[in-house]
Design a protein around this motif. Structure first.
Motif, PDB file in Angstrom:
ATOM      1  N   SER A 149       0.838  -1.287  -0.028  1.00 48.58           N
ATOM      2  CA  SER A 149       0.021   0.138   0.053  1.00 48.58           C
ATOM      3  C   SER A 149       0.956   1.302   0.020  1.00 48.58           C
ATOM      4  CB  SER A 149      -1.138   0.027   1.112  1.00 48.58           C
ATOM      5  OG  SER A 149      -1.512   1.149   1.311  1.00 48.58           O
ATOM      6  N   ALA A 150       1.957   1.398   0.771  1.00 48.80           N
ATOM      7  CA  ALA A 150       2.841   2.423   0.713  1.00 48.80           C
ATOM      8  C   ALA A 150       3.620   2.650  -0.533  1.00 48.80           C
ATOM      9  CB  ALA A 150       3.911   2.186   2.091  1.00 48.80           C
ATOM     10  N   LEU A 151       3.769   1.399  -1.013  1.00 51.35           N
ATOM     11  CA  LEU A 151       4.737   1.783  -2.335  1.00 51.35           C
ATOM     12  C   LEU A 151       3.823   2.235  -3.472  1.00 51.35           C
ATOM     13  CD1 LEU A 151       6.780  -1.547  -2.348  1.00 51.35           C
ATOM     14  CD2 LEU A 151       7.546   0.825  -2.261  1.00 51.35           C
ATOM     15  N   LEU A 152       2.611   1.830  -3.458  1.00 54.18           N
ATOM     16  CA  LEU A 152       1.433   2.185  -4.496  1.00 54.18           C
ATOM     17  C   LEU A 152       1.422   3.513  -4.456  1.00 54.18           C
ATOM     18  CD1 LEU A 152      -0.778  -0.968  -4.607  1.00 54.18           C
ATOM     19  CD2 LEU A 152       0.983  -0.176  -6.480  1.00 54.18           C
ATOM     20  N   THR A 153       1.056   3.935  -2.991  1.00 50.89           N
ATOM     21  CA  THR A 153       0.722   5.450  -2.750  1.00 50.89           C
ATOM     22  C   THR A 153       2.024   6.424  -3.196  1.00 50.89           C
ATOM     23  OG1 THR A 153      -0.576   4.734  -0.805  1.00 50.89           O
ATOM     24  CG2 THR A 153       0.398   7.109  -0.926  1.00 50.89           C
ATOM     25  N   GLN A 154       3.247   5.836  -2.964  1.00 52.66           N
ATOM     26  CA  GLN A 154       4.443   6.780  -3.501  1.00 52.66           C
ATOM     27  C   GLN A 154       4.639   6.730  -5.087  1.00 52.66           C
ATOM     28  OE1 GLN A 154       7.435   4.221  -1.090  1.00 52.66           O
ATOM     29  NE2 GLN A 154       8.070   6.196  -0.188  1.00 52.66           N
ATOM     30  N   LEU A 155       4.063   5.764  -5.537  1.00 56.50           N
ATOM     31  CA  LEU A 155       4.068   5.765  -6.747  1.00 56.50           C
ATOM     32  C   LEU A 155       3.032   6.929  -7.629  1.00 56.50           C
ATOM     33  CD1 LEU A 155       4.285   2.118  -8.433  1.00 56.50           C
ATOM     34  CD2 LEU A 155       6.205   3.626  -8.671  1.00 56.50           C
ATOM     35  N   GLY A 156       1.772   6.791  -6.959  1.00 56.61           N
ATOM     36  CA  GLY A 156       0.822   7.649  -7.300  1.00 56.61           C
ATOM     37  C   GLY A 156       1.101   9.090  -6.725  1.00 56.61           C
ATOM     38  N   THR A 157       1.922   9.552  -5.941  1.00 54.27           N
ATOM     39  CA  THR A 157       2.103  10.847  -5.527  1.00 54.27           C
ATOM     40  C   THR A 157       3.407  11.241  -6.600  1.00 54.27           C
ATOM     41  OG1 THR A 157       3.474   9.993  -3.627  1.00 54.27           O
ATOM     42  CG2 THR A 157       1.050  10.604  -3.272  1.00 54.27           C
ATOM     43  N   ARG A 158       4.060  10.293  -7.169  1.00 52.27           N
ATOM     44  CA  ARG A 158       5.297  10.499  -7.925  1.00 52.27           C
ATOM     45  C   ARG A 158       6.527  10.758  -6.967  1.00 52.27           C
ATOM     46  NH1 ARG A 158       1.227   9.299 -10.383  1.00 52.27           N
ATOM     47  NH2 ARG A 158       1.003  10.286 -12.547  1.00 52.27           N
ATOM     48  N   GLU A 159       6.482  10.187  -5.747  1.00 50.88           N
ATOM     49  CA  GLU A 159       7.455  10.499  -4.750  1.00 50.88           C
ATOM     50  C   GLU A 159       8.492   9.391  -5.022  1.00 50.88           C
ATOM     51  OE1 GLU A 159       8.273   9.654  -0.010  1.00 50.88           O
ATOM     52  OE2 GLU A 159       6.253   9.926  -0.601  1.00 50.88           O
ATOM     53  N   LEU A 160       8.049   8.240  -5.627  1.00 49.49           N
ATOM     54  CA  LEU A 160       8.928   6.937  -6.023  1.00 49.49           C
ATOM     55  C   LEU A 160       8.778   6.880  -7.615  1.00 49.49           C
ATOM     56  CD1 LEU A 160      10.247   4.584  -5.499  1.00 49.49           C
ATOM     57  CD2 LEU A 160       8.156   3.317  -5.465  1.00 49.49           C
ATOM     58  N   SER A 161       9.808   6.959  -8.268  1.00 52.31           N
ATOM     59  CA  SER A 161       9.883   7.102  -9.827  1.00 52.31           C
ATOM     60  C   SER A 161       9.834   5.642 -10.176  1.00 52.31           C
ATOM     61  CB  SER A 161      11.029   7.816 -10.189  1.00 52.31           C
ATOM     62  OG  SER A 161      12.433   7.434  -9.798  1.00 52.31           O
ATOM     63  N   ILE A 162       9.672   5.243 -11.480  1.00 55.21           N
ATOM     64  CA  ILE A 162       9.829   3.955 -11.844  1.00 55.21           C
ATOM     65  C   ILE A 162      11.065   3.674 -12.609  1.00 55.21           C
ATOM     66  CG2 ILE A 162       8.821   2.446 -13.390  1.00 55.21           C
ATOM     67  CD1 ILE A 162       6.111   3.502 -13.151  1.00 55.21           C
ATOM     68  N   SER A 163      12.279   3.508 -11.562  1.00 56.10           N
ATOM     69  CA  SER A 163      13.536   3.148 -12.072  1.00 56.10           C
ATOM     70  C   SER A 163      14.250   2.336 -11.038  1.00 56.10           C
ATOM     71  CB  SER A 163      14.411   4.591 -12.106  1.00 56.10           C
ATOM     72  OG  SER A 163      14.647   5.058 -10.860  1.00 56.10           O
ATOM     73  N   HIS A 164      15.242   1.741 -11.372  1.00 57.65           N
ATOM     74  CA  HIS A 164      15.679   0.662 -10.788  1.00 57.65           C
ATOM     75  C   HIS A 164      16.529   1.361  -9.637  1.00 57.65           C
ATOM     76  CE1 HIS A 164      14.976  -3.179 -12.742  1.00 57.65           C
ATOM     77  NE2 HIS A 164      15.439  -2.500 -13.794  1.00 57.65           N
ATOM     78  N   GLU A 165      16.968   2.515  -9.875  1.00 60.73           N
ATOM     79  CA  GLU A 165      17.920   3.349  -8.835  1.00 60.73           C
ATOM     80  C   GLU A 165      16.940   3.630  -7.628  1.00 60.73           C
ATOM     81  OE1 GLU A 165      19.784   3.115 -12.680  1.00 60.73           O
ATOM     82  OE2 GLU A 165      17.863   4.128 -12.096  1.00 60.73           O
ATOM     83  N   ALA A 166      15.606   3.924  -8.346  1.00 61.09           N
ATOM     84  CA  ALA A 166      14.779   4.439  -7.225  1.00 61.09           C
ATOM     85  C   ALA A 166      14.324   3.347  -6.292  1.00 61.09           C
ATOM     86  CB  ALA A 166      13.564   4.964  -7.804  1.00 61.09           C
ATOM     87  N   PHE A 167      14.248   2.067  -6.761  1.00 56.67           N
ATOM     88  CA  PHE A 167      13.998   0.875  -5.945  1.00 56.67           C
ATOM     89  C   PHE A 167      15.178   0.558  -5.153  1.00 56.67           C
ATOM     90  CE2 PHE A 167      10.073   0.821  -8.508  1.00 56.67           C
ATOM     91  CZ  PHE A 167       9.170   0.104  -7.684  1.00 56.67           C
ATOM     92  N   ASP A 168      16.348   0.516  -5.742  1.00 59.33           N
ATOM     93  CA  ASP A 168      17.450   0.304  -4.877  1.00 59.33           C
ATOM     94  C   ASP A 168      17.792   1.055  -3.700  1.00 59.33           C
ATOM     95  OD1 ASP A 168      18.153  -1.690  -6.555  1.00 59.33           O
ATOM     96  OD2 ASP A 168      19.677  -0.453  -7.803  1.00 59.33           O
TER      97      ASP A 168
END
Length: 505
Positions: A149-168
C-alpha cells in the motif's frame, strides 16, 4: 435435521447450519439456492466456476448444480441471486457496491496510482496488469498490505519514480521486489540481471562493514571489485543463470575476509606478510569452507603482492553413492506419490534420470522440452535427451499446468516459475523441497552419472547432460566403464536407460 447428524467426523452442535454443497457446518449460510443452503466457501467456488453449462451448453458462469452434480448456469439452475457486475456487466460475484472484483480493483488502483495526473502510460499499464490478473482477489489482498500500500501510494504521488535506482534506494522487502519484478516482467522497467544487482548491493555493504579495519577492507575491496564484480559483469547475459557464480563469489569474499581477520588476531600481521605456514595452519584448524580463499590467495600471488604460496587442493573425504535399486525406487516414488506437487515431481525426475544440478534445473526454460514424433526430448546440453516413455505424460501435463502464474506472473518462460514475476523458483527452495522428500541429492547425482557412464562414452554423455567431459571421464573411470577413455567427437542422442524399464507406468 437432528443433532446426531455428523459431518467430517464431528457431531453437529446446536447453533450451526449444514451446507448442502460441501456438508460443512457453519454459523451462517451465504445464500439459499434451489439445490439447498450454500456456505460462503461454496458460494465463492460457484461464482468462480466457468465453462459450458451441462444443460444448455452455453459457456458462462456456472454457479448451479443439476441432479447429478454437474455444473450448470444460473438460468438453468433457477438461481435468482444477482450475479452480474453493475459496471462492466460481466457475470461474476458482486464484490463491492454491485461491482465485480476486477472493477473494484481497477477503481481502487486508479485512485491510488493516479495514472492520468499527470499522464503516465506505465502506471496505466500497471493498473491493467493488476486488474486483468487471473486471480484478482490475490492482487486485492496484496495491495492492502502495509508494504504494498505504501509503495503504490508513493508511485501515485510520484514520490517514487519507476527506475531501478529508485527501488534500490528503498529498504529491502518482499513488497519492493515483487513490485519491481512486476514492472520489469511487463516491460515498465528495463530488464536487468537480478542476481548481479543483488551482488553489487551485497558487496557495497560488505566493504562498508570493514570500514574500521582498513588493513582488511583494502584487499577485500580490490578482490571484490576488480576480480569478482568485473568477471560477473562480463559473464552476465540475458537468460544466463548467475546463481552459482554469485554464490561462489560471495563465499570467496566472505572467507577471504575471515582469513585476514584471523591473520591479524592470531599472528598480528596483514596480507602482505602471508607465509605458507600461515595457510597450512589456517586450513588445518577449521572447516573445509576455508579452502574458498584459494582464488584470493592466487590473485595476490599473481599481482606479486605476496610471496609465492598456494592453497592445497581440497580432496573430498567420501563420495556418496546409492544403489541402482534405490535410485529406481526414488523414480517410482516420484511417479506414484499422489501428495507430491507436480513441480517437485518433475524436478526430482530430472535429477534422478540425468543428474542435472538442482541450480540448473531451477533455471530451465520450457523451451528445454521438445515434442517430436518419436517422443518428448529434454535439452540439458548441446544434444537433447529422449525422456523415458514412463515419465513423458508427467512432464507433458506439468508443462501445461505450471504453478505461480495466476496473478501477474503471466507468460513465464521458466519451467519452474517462481513467486516473483518473471523469475524462476529459487534453487535453495528447490533443494530444500527435494531434501524434504527424502532424496539424497549427492548420492543420487553420483549414482546416476556412474550408471549412465556405463552405457555411453563420457564425451557423448557430456554433450547430452551439459557436464564437462573431464568430470564424466572421472565418473566413468570410477564406474569401471570399458569406454572411460574413449573419445567420440560425434555425440549420439542420449536414449533412456534400459535399466529404467523396472519403473512401471
Amino acid at each position: 435435521m437432528t443433532t446426531e447428524h455428523r459431518t467430517r467426523g464431528r457431531p453437529r452442535t446446536p447453533g450451526t447450519l449444514h451446507c448442502d454443497r460441501c456438508g460443512g457446518l457453519v454459523a451462517k449460510m451465504r445464500v439459499h439456492w434451489p439445490d439447498g443452503a450454500i456456505c460462503g466457501i461454496c458460494f465463492t467456488t460457484a461464482t468462480h466456476t466457468r465453462g459450458p453449462c451441462a444443460t444448455c451448453r452455453d459457456t458462462r458462469l456456472l454457479p448451479g448444480k443439476d441432479a447429478d452434480g454437474a455444473n450448470i448456469c444460473r438460468d438453468c439452475a433457477g438461481i435468482t441471486t444477482l450475479l452480474h457486475c453493475d459496471n462492466c456487466g460481466d457475470e461474476a460475484e458482486r464484490f463491492r457496491n454491485g461491482n465485480c472484483i476486477r472493477c473494484v480493483l481497477r477503481a481502487d488502483l486508479t485512485a491510488t496510482l493516479q495514472p492520468n495526473t499527470p499522464p503516465d502510460l506505465r502506471l496505466k499499464r500497471l493498473v491493467a496488469v493488476f486488474a486483468n490478473a487471473e486471480r484478482p482477489e490475490s492482487i486485492y489482498t496484496w495491495k492492502r498490505g502495509i508494504g504494498a500500500s505504501a509503495l503504490l501510494t508513493q508511485l501515485g504521488t510520484r514520490e517514487l519514480s519507476i527506475s531501478h535506482e529508485a527501488f534500490d534506494a528503498l529498504p529491502a522487502s518482499n513488497a519492493v521486489e515483487h513490485l519491481r519484478e512486476t514492472l520489469s516482467h511487463h516491460g515498465m522497467l528495463p530488464p536487468r540481471d537480478r542476481q548481479l544487482a543483488a551482488f553489487e548491493r551485497w558487496l557495497e555493504k560488505r566493504i562498508m562493514s570493514l570500514a574500521d579495519h582498513r588493513e582488511i577492507q583494502g584487499p577485500i575491496e580490490r578482490f571484490g571489485r576488480w576480480h569478482h564484480l568485473k568477471r560477473l559483469r562480463a559473464k552476465s547475459l540475458p537468460g544466463k543463470n548467475m546463481n552459482f557464480a554469485v554464490r561462489s563469489a560471495k563465499q570467496e569474499i566472505t572467507e577471504s575476509g575471515r582469513f585476514l581477520a584471523w591473520l591479524l588476531s592470531e599472528h598480528d600481521t596483514t596480507y602482505t606478510d602471508i607465509r605458507q605456514s600461515h595457510l597450512d595452519d589456517y586450513l588445518a584448524s577449521g572447516p573445509s569452507t576455508r579452502h574458498a580463499i584459494n582464488t584470493f590467495i592466487a590473485s595476490l600471488v599473481t599481482s606479486r603482492e605476496i610471496a609465492k604460496v598456494r592453497v592445497p587442493r581440497r580432496e573430498a573425504r567420501s563420495t556418496p553413492i546409492l544403489t541402482q535399486a534405490a535410485r529406481i525406487d526414488h523414480i517410482r516414488a516420484c511417479l506414484t506419490a499422489g501428495e507430491m506437487p507436480a513441480a517437485d515431481r518433475v524436478a526430482a525426475l530430472i535429477l534422478l534420470l540425468y543428474a542435472h544440478p538442482v541450480g540448473k534445473i531451477a533455471a530451465l526454460k520450457t523451451s528445454a522440452l521438445e515434442a517430436r514424433p518419436d517422443g518428448l526430448y529434454l535439452r540439458l546440453g548441446s544434444v537433447p535427451a529422449l525422456l523415458p516413455a514412463q515419465v513423458t505424460a508427467t512432464f507433458w501435463d506439468y508443462v501445461h499446468n505450471r504453478p505461480n502464474q495466476q496473478t501477474v506472473n503471466t507468460d513465464s518462460p521458466w519451467l519452474f516459475p517462481g513467486s516473483l514475476p518473471g523469475q524462476h523458483t529459487h534453487p535453495e527452495s528447490m533443494l530444500q523441497r527435494l531434501r524434504n522428500w527424502g532424496i539424497d541429492l549427492n548420492g543420487v547425482r553420483n549414482t546416476a552419472l556412474r550408471d549412465l557412464a556405463r552405457e555411453l562414452n563420457p564425451t557423448a554423455l557430456a554433450n547430452s547432460l551439459g557436464y564437462s567431459s573431464k568430470i564424466l571421464h572421472q565418473h566413468a573411470a570410477a564406474a569401471g566403464a570399458p569406454h572411460a577413455d574413449y573419445i567420440n567427437l560425434k555425440s549420439p542422442q542420449l536414449r533412456p536407460s534400459p535399466r529404467l524399464s523396472a519403473v512401471k507406468d
